[in-house]
Design an enzyme around this catalytic site. Structure first.
Site, PDB file in Angstrom:
ATOM      1  N   ASP A 108     -12.411  -0.776   1.527  1.00 14.24           N
ATOM      2  CA  ASP A 108     -11.432  -0.510   2.588  1.00 14.24           C
ATOM      3  C   ASP A 108     -12.076   0.156   3.811  1.00 14.24           C
ATOM      4  OD1 ASP A 108      -8.946  -0.670   3.747  1.00 14.24           O
ATOM      5  OD2 ASP A 108      -7.950   0.744   2.407  1.00 14.24           O
ATOM      6  N   GLU A 114       0.869  -1.181   0.000  1.00 17.58           N
ATOM      7  CA  GLU A 114       0.000   0.000   0.000  1.00 17.58           C
ATOM      8  C   GLU A 114       0.907   1.233   0.000  1.00 17.58           C
ATOM      9  OE1 GLU A 114      -2.431   0.531   3.519  1.00 17.58           O
ATOM     10  OE2 GLU A 114      -3.775   1.950   2.530  1.00 17.58           O
TER      11      GLU A 114
HETATM   12  N1  HPA Z   1      -4.461   0.607   5.561  1.00 15.02           N
HETATM   13  C1  HPA Z   1      -3.824   0.068   6.610  1.00 15.02           C
HETATM   14  N2  HPA Z   1      -4.422  -0.136   7.764  1.00 15.02           N
HETATM   15  C2  HPA Z   1      -5.714   0.180   7.878  1.00 15.02           C
HETATM   16  C3  HPA Z   1      -6.409   0.730   6.841  1.00 15.02           C
HETATM   17  C4  HPA Z   1      -5.751   0.964   5.613  1.00 15.02           C
HETATM   18  O1  HPA Z   1      -6.327   1.478   4.626  1.00 15.02           O
HETATM   19  N3  HPA Z   1      -7.676   0.931   7.281  1.00 15.02           N
HETATM   20  C5  HPA Z   1      -7.722   0.503   8.547  1.00 15.02           C
HETATM   21  N4  HPA Z   1      -6.533   0.044   8.922  1.00 15.02           N
HETATM   22 ZN    ZN Z   2      -7.233  -1.913   4.422  1.00 16.70          ZN
END
Ligand code: HPA
Ligand code: ZN
Length: 327
Positions: free
Chosen positions: A269, A191
């Protein structure tokens, strides 16, 4: 409506401002504002993942009772079912609630009751317990030990929160424990972290899916591996734009992932924070990325291929996707 499985959804990230205010009042927890519109307006410009996480964790102080957790999950499953979701694999962050003084009985009792109601109404849903990576590997093992008495309430483990500086290998033992318990294993990777986080999640943790995975595209060998091994990526376009991993929705790599033959799926998400649920993500990739109905059907078929479900359900839902594709 396109039938889908939603595989990357944090139940805590479904806490809409209206419910946030209701729960704050119910539990006498202070908020920076009691105006849902003003609270939502603050979500418009997160600088990065951490800026979002700071708000997300602070808001979770309003969740105190079984009823609160029930109401949170019940609101999500109702919206998801209306948006075409047939199957939801829902992340939760118990370490946050434990730190807030809320015991696991309350978390699993409330979430579990809402999911039981969802199932009675025809939506298939299960929980995946996430480890907060910025609390480290020992805390992950400790959480799993504490959660195992509630084993009936979850089907797998995941890894979320701040990524960079918290490589997957720190969690090797927690994932070995999870595997020994017959739990599914997934992890956020790629990410904000580079392709090495994705490779390490596969090699050190044995994950069955990668959550996000965007930065895997920087490494051609890794892309070939993900494609050849059919490792699903749970992709979240509106989230990536909101957290600045992708500058504009028009630049999102989802079309390229499909061209490369990756098993990409579409997910929301944290829908309360990133501009909407799975339906908003479908609309965004259709209008701003030019994905066709055929592409959307591929994403939906991928979601049922990637879901942790039995073969009867998989065949039934893949047939629904095929019928949708045929128009
Ligand atoms: N990324 C990483 N951790 C998280 C996210 C995310 O989008 N949402 C909730 N915890
Ligand atoms: Zn996530």
């Amino acid at each position: 409506m396109l039938p889908l499985a939603e595989l990357h959804l944090h139940v805590e990230g479904t806490l809409e401002a209206d419910l946030l205010v209701t729960l704050a009042r119910r539990n006498d927890v202070p908020l920076p504002s009691y105006d849902p519109a003003e609270l939502t307006a603050r979500y418009a410009n997160f600088g990065d993942l951490q800026a979002f996480l700071d708000v997300y964790y602070a808001n979770l102080a309003v969740l105190r009772t079984e009823q609160d957790f029930h109401d949170l999950a019940a609101a999500y499953v109702t919206r998801a079912a209306a948006a075409g979701v047939r199957r939801a694999e829902i992340f939760c962050d118990p370490q946050t609630h434990l730190a807030n003084g809320v015991p696991l009985e309350v978390v699993f009792g409330g979430l579990g009751a809402a999911l039981a109601e969802a199932r009675a109404n025809g939506l298939s849903a299960d929980l995946i317990v996430c480890f907060l990576r910025d609390l480290g590997g020992d805390a992950a093992e400790e959480l799993l030990r504490q959660a195992l008495p509630f084993r009936e309430h979850f089907i797998g483990v995941g890894l979320d929160s701040a990524e960079v500086g918290w490589p997957p290998a720190l969690f090797r033992r927690a994932y070995e424990m999870a595997a020994a318990e017959g739990l599914h294993r997934v992890a956020h990777a790629g990410e904000e972290g580079g392709p090495e986080y994705v490779r390490e999640a596969l090699d050190a943790l044995g994950v069955e899916r990668i959550d996000h995975g965007n930065r895997a595209l920087e490494d051609a060998d890794l892309v070939a591996r993900l494609r050849d091994e059919r490792v699903p990526l749970t992709v979240c376009p509106l989230s990536n734009v909101a957290l600045k991993g992708v500058a504009r929705i028009e630049e999102h790599p989802l079309p390229r992932m499909l061209e490369l033959g990756l098993v990409a799926t579409l997910n929301s998400d944290d829908p309360a924070y990133f501009g909407g649920g799975i339906d908003a993500n479908v609309a965004a990739v259709r209008t701003s990325l030019g994905l066709t109905d055929d592409d959307l059907a591929t994403l939906a078929a991928n979601s049922f291929e990637a879901a942790f479900i039995g073969e009867t359900d998989r065949a039934r839902w893949l047939a629904e996707v095929a019928a949708w594709r045929a128009g």
